[in-house]
Scaffold this active site. Structure first.
Site, PDB file in Angstrom:
ATOM      1  N   LYS A 159     -66.019  37.163 -48.691  1.00 22.86           N
ATOM      2  CA  LYS A 159     -66.611  38.099 -49.693  1.00 22.86           C
ATOM      3  C   LYS A 159     -67.138  37.009 -50.964  1.00 22.86           C
ATOM      4  O   LYS A 159     -66.370  36.268 -51.357  1.00 22.86           O
ATOM      5  CB  LYS A 159     -65.673  38.951 -50.099  1.00 22.86           C
ATOM      6  N   GLU A 165     -60.286  48.547 -64.964  1.00 24.72           N
ATOM      7  CA  GLU A 165     -59.333  47.804 -63.994  1.00 24.72           C
ATOM      8  C   GLU A 165     -58.221  46.935 -64.915  1.00 24.72           C
ATOM      9  O   GLU A 165     -58.895  46.061 -65.745  1.00 24.72           O
ATOM     10  CB  GLU A 165     -60.049  46.730 -63.375  1.00 24.72           C
TER      11      GLU A 165
END
Length: 426
Positions: A182, A227
């Site tokens: 990723k 976040e």
């Protein structure tokens, strides 16, 4: 390490005090207290801290930027004398900070405000800090409201959307070839305005429209991040992991279906698992125990929905990890898979090779810390950097083997919306 004192600030011991004030003596919105010059903010759902003025400042850079800043803070806090009658996380001596994403280029900064006003859990306080003597308590009346931005124009930043799709396709091919699992790729937009932007304008809009996010401003970097990288409060550590995103439609019934689709998406669940694993592994050396929920929940924001997991732990109280501050933990977590990729080293090297822009302090830790090492650092997402009449907006997407470049571009466009809308003058 660079000098901890900004030019013109005399060296000296920090002296201050924290006093409790009736919550009713403050404006309903703490942002109303901020002056146009040197405002600082970290707020969520009306609670948090705002500050202004500079009692002390530390600028660091390079691969040791976190360690240098942490050393400076420990030395500064140990030498300071701040009488604290409230004794809660966020009272006493407090700094706000923002760090560079990459080792080079760019600076990271910690700022101790001359005035800090906080509100939490029905209590409110004011901290004043000076050199050699504590300043007088400030007037807590609202300041003159900011002017709306004028002549706002948007343009592509480092590359066009079409060019960015080519970069995403390159990354997908490399993942397919087994080079990595990723990578998070970001792009920027450049905004210009007719006059220097008063950052208080977008801050107010973001805090109002995205109250579930942490609205922040430190040294030109502002935004509303969903976040929380890490919170440390009396030994308890929490980290909220977001990875896997779907855009909302505005239709509640349709969005409920999309939330279920997101929760079952193999692509998004895979991306999320990488990010959670990254955080849990990074916290493990500092915590005597960690708890990782097996299944993520869907976090609903006004513009998008995310897969989310709250990882928790308890800081070691022995051996060489004793007393790890929230900044130490943030340094250990950065960059997580949520903003870098997996494996992290390979992903960050790929970002530097193909992303084609300097992230600055985007997607890196931003937040606050007190003298006891408690505090909160978020990841500077849904964010922008203002420099006079020029503003750079940032958005990033997690790329995995099944990613579609056109879909990733649409996701990035959705992530630009919070800051983009906050700059409108209506």
């Amino acid at each position: 390490m660079t000098s901890p004192h900004a030019p013109g600030l005399p060296a000296g011991r920090l002296v201050g005090r924290t006093v409790e004030v009736p919550p009713a003596s403050l404006p309903t919105d703490l942002l109303d207290l901020l002056p146009a010059a040197e405002p600082l903010a970290w707020l969520r759902r009306g609670e948090g801290v705002v500050g202004w003025g500079v009692a002390a400042r530390c600028v660091t850079h390079g691969p040791d930027r976190f360690a240098d800043a942490a050393d400076w803070w420990r030395e500064t806090a140990a030498a300071a004398e701040v009488a604290d009658e409230v004794r809660e996380p966020g009272t006493g001596l407090v700094c706000l900070g923002s760090f560079g994403f990459a080792d080079e280029p760019g600076d990271s900064v910690l700022v101790v405000p001359e005035v800090l006003v906080g509100s939490r859990g029905g209590r409110a306080w004011v901290t004043v800090v000076g050199r050699e003597a504590a300043p007088d308590l400030p007037d807590l009346a609202p300041t003159t409201p900011p002017d709306a931005p004028r002549g706002v124009t948007f343009a592509d930043g480092a590359m066009s959307g079409a060019a960015w799709e080519v970069v995403v396709a390159d990354a997908v091919a490399r993942i397919g070839a087994g080079e990595l699992e990723k990578v998070v790729l970001a792009r920027d937009l450049v905004v210009t305005t007719d006059a220097p932007l008063d950052v208080r304008w977008p801050l107010r809009r973001l805090a109002s429209d995205y109250e579930m996010c942490w609205t922040f401003h430190v040294d030109g970097l502002f935004g509303a991040t969903p976040e929380l990288l890490v919170r440390r409060e009396r030994g308890l550590v929490t980290s909220r992991v977001l990875a896997g995103t779907i855009r909302r439609t505005g239709d509640d019934a349709r969005d409920a279906g999309l939330a279920g689709q997101l929760a079952r998406s193999s692509k998004d669940l895979e991306e999320h698992e990488y990010a959670v694993r990254s955080v849990a592994d990074s916290l493990a050396p500092y915590c005597s125990s960690t708890n990782v929920p097996e299944v993520p929940f869907v976090l609903h924001l006004p513009n998008v929905m995310h897969l989310a997991t709250d990882v928790t732990g308890v800081v070691h109280d022995h051996h060489d990890a004793a007393g790890a501050s929230v900044l130490d933990l943030a340094a250990a977590l950065h960059p997580s898979a949520a903003v870098g990729g997996t494996p992290t080293k390979v992903a960050v090297e790929l970002i530097e090779e193909i992303e084609g822009m300097d992230r600055g302090r985007y997607a890196a830790p931003v937040g606050w810390m007190d003298a006891h090492g408690d505090g909160e650092f978020g990841i500077a997402l849904r964010s922008a950097h203002v420099d006079g009449d020029r503003v750079r907006l940032f958005a990033g997407c997690g790329i995995v083997a099944s990613s579609d470049p056109a879909s990733e571009l649409a996701e990035a466009q959705a992530k630009f919306l919070p800051v983009r809308d906050s700059l409108s003058g209506d």
